[in-house]
Design an enzyme around this catalytic site. Structure first.
Site, PDB file in Angstrom:
ATOM      1  N   HIS A  51      -2.766  10.928   5.383  1.00 39.15           N
ATOM      2  CA  HIS A  51      -4.181  11.300   5.469  1.00 39.15           C
ATOM      3  C   HIS A  51      -4.359  12.566   6.298  1.00 39.15           C
ATOM      4  O   HIS A  51      -3.534  12.881   7.158  1.00 39.15           O
ATOM      5  CB  HIS A  51      -5.009  10.192   6.161  1.00 39.15           C
ATOM      6  CG  HIS A  51      -4.797   8.823   5.621  1.00 39.15           C
ATOM      7  ND1 HIS A  51      -5.381   8.384   4.462  1.00 39.15           N
ATOM      8  CD2 HIS A  51      -4.073   7.772   6.104  1.00 39.15           C
ATOM      9  CE1 HIS A  51      -5.039   7.115   4.252  1.00 39.15           C
ATOM     10  NE2 HIS A  51      -4.239   6.724   5.227  1.00 39.15           N
TER      11      HIS A  51
ATOM     12  N   ARG B 228       0.908  -1.164   0.000  1.00 35.99           N
ATOM     13  CA  ARG B 228       0.000   0.000   0.000  1.00 35.99           C
ATOM     14  C   ARG B 228       0.928   1.189   0.000  1.00 35.99           C
ATOM     15  O   ARG B 228       1.630   1.451   0.969  1.00 35.99           O
ATOM     16  CB  ARG B 228      -0.899  -0.020   1.252  1.00 35.99           C
ATOM     17  CG  ARG B 228      -1.711   1.270   1.466  1.00 35.99           C
ATOM     18  CD  ARG B 228      -2.708   1.498   0.340  1.00 35.99           C
ATOM     19  NE  ARG B 228      -3.602   2.607   0.655  1.00 35.99           N
ATOM     20  CZ  ARG B 228      -3.451   3.848   0.191  1.00 35.99           C
ATOM     21  NH1 ARG B 228      -2.418   4.135  -0.591  1.00 35.99           N
ATOM     22  NH2 ARG B 228      -4.319   4.775   0.505  1.00 35.99           N
TER      23      ARG B 228
ATOM     24  N   HIS C  88       3.310   7.251   5.653  1.00 30.72           N
ATOM     25  CA  HIS C  88       3.590   5.865   6.003  1.00 30.72           C
ATOM     26  C   HIS C  88       3.340   4.948   4.817  1.00 30.72           C
ATOM     27  O   HIS C  88       2.774   5.366   3.792  1.00 30.72           O
ATOM     28  CB  HIS C  88       2.738   5.425   7.199  1.00 30.72           C
ATOM     29  CG  HIS C  88       1.257   5.612   6.992  1.00 30.72           C
ATOM     30  ND1 HIS C  88       0.634   6.835   7.120  1.00 30.72           N
ATOM     31  CD2 HIS C  88       0.267   4.734   6.669  1.00 30.72           C
ATOM     32  CE1 HIS C  88      -0.660   6.709   6.896  1.00 30.72           C
ATOM     33  NE2 HIS C  88      -0.901   5.432   6.609  1.00 30.72           N
TER      34      HIS C  88
ATOM     35  N   GLU D 299      -4.935   7.529  11.620  1.00 27.61           N
ATOM     36  CA  GLU D 299      -5.207   6.147  11.212  1.00 27.61           C
ATOM     37  C   GLU D 299      -4.839   5.186  12.338  1.00 27.61           C
ATOM     38  O   GLU D 299      -3.694   5.147  12.791  1.00 27.61           O
ATOM     39  CB  GLU D 299      -4.405   5.811   9.955  1.00 27.61           C
ATOM     40  CG  GLU D 299      -4.508   4.349   9.510  1.00 27.61           C
ATOM     41  CD  GLU D 299      -3.675   4.070   8.274  1.00 27.61           C
ATOM     42  OE1 GLU D 299      -3.861   4.780   7.260  1.00 27.61           O
ATOM     43  OE2 GLU D 299      -2.809   3.166   8.323  1.00 27.61           O
TER      44      GLU D 299
ATOM     45  N   HIS E 108       1.957   7.191   1.563  1.00 33.89           N
ATOM     46  CA  HIS E 108       0.817   8.104   1.538  1.00 33.89           C
ATOM     47  C   HIS E 108       0.619   8.722   2.920  1.00 33.89           C
ATOM     48  O   HIS E 108       1.297   8.356   3.886  1.00 33.89           O
ATOM     49  CB  HIS E 108      -0.456   7.355   1.127  1.00 33.89           C
ATOM     50  CG  HIS E 108      -0.893   6.304   2.113  1.00 33.89           C
ATOM     51  ND1 HIS E 108      -0.271   5.084   2.234  1.00 33.89           N
ATOM     52  CD2 HIS E 108      -1.883   6.301   3.057  1.00 33.89           C
ATOM     53  CE1 HIS E 108      -0.848   4.362   3.175  1.00 33.89           C
ATOM     54  NE2 HIS E 108      -1.830   5.081   3.705  1.00 33.89           N
TER      55      HIS E 108
ATOM     56  N   GLU F 270     -11.328   6.589   1.428  1.00 34.39           N
ATOM     57  CA  GLU F 270     -10.056   6.031   0.971  1.00 34.39           C
ATOM     58  C   GLU F 270      -9.636   6.662  -0.353  1.00 34.39           C
ATOM     59  O   GLU F 270      -8.454   6.668  -0.700  1.00 34.39           O
ATOM     60  CB  GLU F 270     -10.193   4.508   0.834  1.00 34.39           C
ATOM     61  CG  GLU F 270      -8.923   3.783   0.441  1.00 34.39           C
ATOM     62  CD  GLU F 270      -7.838   3.791   1.516  1.00 34.39           C
ATOM     63  OE1 GLU F 270      -6.760   3.224   1.258  1.00 34.39           O
ATOM     64  OE2 GLU F 270      -8.052   4.366   2.602  1.00 34.39           O
TER      65      GLU F 270
END
Length: 465
Positions: A160, A155, A203, A164, A158, A226
């Site tokens: 946010h 993944r 992360h 999280e 990225h 998402e």
């Protein structure tokens, strides 16, 4: 005459072959048509659930899935059959919506969603699906993503706007991050481990081992999506290469073949050990923060009906906006009647089957049923319980947008209140049973998951109730 002879002959042939002629008067069909069962089918003292004859003044739980029953809207002589379209599988999964307890009243938002109803985004070596306020309107404080990464699948890097929090459902995963001071962090996690990245912390995640990993992500805003993540390749794809070149002090040609769009989830190369992979450049420094926690390695609080582990900012200091409990509820046991004063409860059911009645004040209550993969909401301060109605332990997460886990126990409250006050409230007209009740609660010992002394139904005749 010829026709009658042919029918008779056919019946005799079928009889000889041991085959039965289809009959439309089966017990199931009679119930579907709203008729009572003939006496020959009533072999037990108590009529089967979901029949006109059934009486249950105590609203006992029924495991429609485990007992392979077809719930119908009959309750204590009320209701009737269904004539129109009917989704039998859904009704088995939600028996207390089909035949609610007699104590349910009024209107209440939907408090249940199944990840099975969420749209799945499929990528190279992985997939993801989410439950947010868009899927479950009552999920205003928290949103969630269920993600699967195969061996070596990444993944991508990225960050946010939201914090999280995550729980590893299975497999192994490597997490990387940098903190607000620029220190790097790498850790390998297994089933039952957590991570927490505050808002804006960049992360990545990568599946390890033969089967990779699957995990549950929880974000501290129900409106999270998402699709609104800040992703490395997406950013660079929308930045002029001349600017990228200046930023890294390299020729623009170096970046001629970087991805033209986000990679999101993709197959990566197999990583080595953390010692082999950790950065070692001149300016590299190790983070002083601990972004991960081994929740299932905590010593649980053992109760009469299961066990509980609590992880919040007291034992996982960086987790400032999310607190959680991991509960095991044995068959027949009850996550005791309680409420949470500081946040909505966002629940995720990992194993087992449960029913939950939510008391919304003003005479309002509604009962919901939950299975593995389901999400449940209980708004703050609303009284509720979680009852194991199946034949296997419930494993569930209780998650809160809060720095600390807090709850009030009804049992404890009663025992901490003066005896006369309790008796005057509940047993003014029944002092004998009031003494029995007080003798039970006076210890005021909190038992988060309680196992009743007996699970046998009361045999009092309905006329005496």
């Amino acid at each position: 005459m010829k026709l009658q002879s042919s029918l008779l002959l056919s019946s005799l042939v079928l009889s000889e072959l041991g085959l039965a002629v289809p009959v439309q008067d089966s017990p199931r069909q009679r119930l579907l048509d709203g008729h009572e069962l003939p006496a020959k089918y009533r072999k037990t003292k108590k009529a089967p659930p979901y029949t006109p004859e059934n009486r249950d003044p105590f609203d006992n739980a029924i495991d429609a899935v485990g007992e392979k029953l077809d719930p119908l809207p009959y309750r204590n002589g009320l209701g009737t059959s269904v004539l129109g379209p009917w989704n039998w599988e859904r009704s088995r999964q939600n028996p207390d919506l089909v035949r609610p307890p007699s104590t349910d009243r009024g209107d209440m938002q939907n408090m249940r969603w199944s990840f099975a109803d969420s749209h799945v985004r499929i990528e190279e070596g992985g997939w993801t699906r989410q439950t947010t306020v868009r899927e479950l309107g009552s999920s205003v404080e928290l949103a969630s993503v269920n993600m699967r990464l195969d061996e070596g699948v990444i993944r991508e890097l990225h960050w946010h706007k939201e914090a999280e929090w995550a729980y590893v459902l299975d497999g192994e995963v490597r997490v990387t991050a940098i903190d607000y001071e620029g220190g790097n962090f790498i850790d390998d996690l297994k089933k039952g481990d957590l991570w927490y990245f505050p808002s804006g912390v960049p992360h990545s995640l990568q599946g390890l081992g033969a089967n990779g990993t699957e995990f549950l992500l929880v974000f501290d805003d129900g409106a999270f999506s998402e699709e609104s993540t800040f992703i490395l390749t997406d950013w660079l794809a929308h930045t002029p290469k001349s600017v990228i070149a200046k930023n890294f002090n390299l020729a623009p040609e170096i970046f001629a073949h970087i991805p033209e769009a986000e990679k999101y989830i993709f197959q990566g190369s197999q990583p080595g050990s953390i010692d082999d992979e950790k950065p070692s450049g001149k300016g590299v420094k190790k983070s002083k923060q601990k972004f991960t926690h081994k929740m299932l390695d905590q010593e649980p609080k053992k109760t009469s009906g299961g066990q509980v582990r609590i992880t919040d900012s007291k034992n996982f200091p960086i987790s400032k906006t999310v607190a959680a409990a991991h509960a095991i509820i044995e068959p027949g046991a009850l996550r005791e009647m309680h409420w949470h004063p500081n946040a909505d409860e966002w629940s995720f059911f990992i194993k087992g089957r449960a029913r939950v009645t939510i008391f919304g004040s003003s005479g309002t209550a509604r009962t919901f049923d939950y299975m593995p993969g389901d999400v449940g909401i209980v708004p703050r301060n609303m009284g509720h319980f979680v009852e194991n109605i199946g034949d296997e332990p419930i494993e569930m997460l209780e998650v809160f947008r809060a720095d600390e886990f807090r709850d009030f126990s009804l049992f404890q409250w009663m025992g901490e209140t003066p005896k006369k006050m309790v008796i005057d409230h509940l047993f003014a007209d029944d002092p004998k049973n009031g003494e029995i009740f007080w003798d039970k609660v006076k210890s005021a010992e909190k038992d988060e998951v309680t196992m009743p002394d007996t699970d046998e139904d009361s045999e009092l005749p309905v006329s005496e109730l």
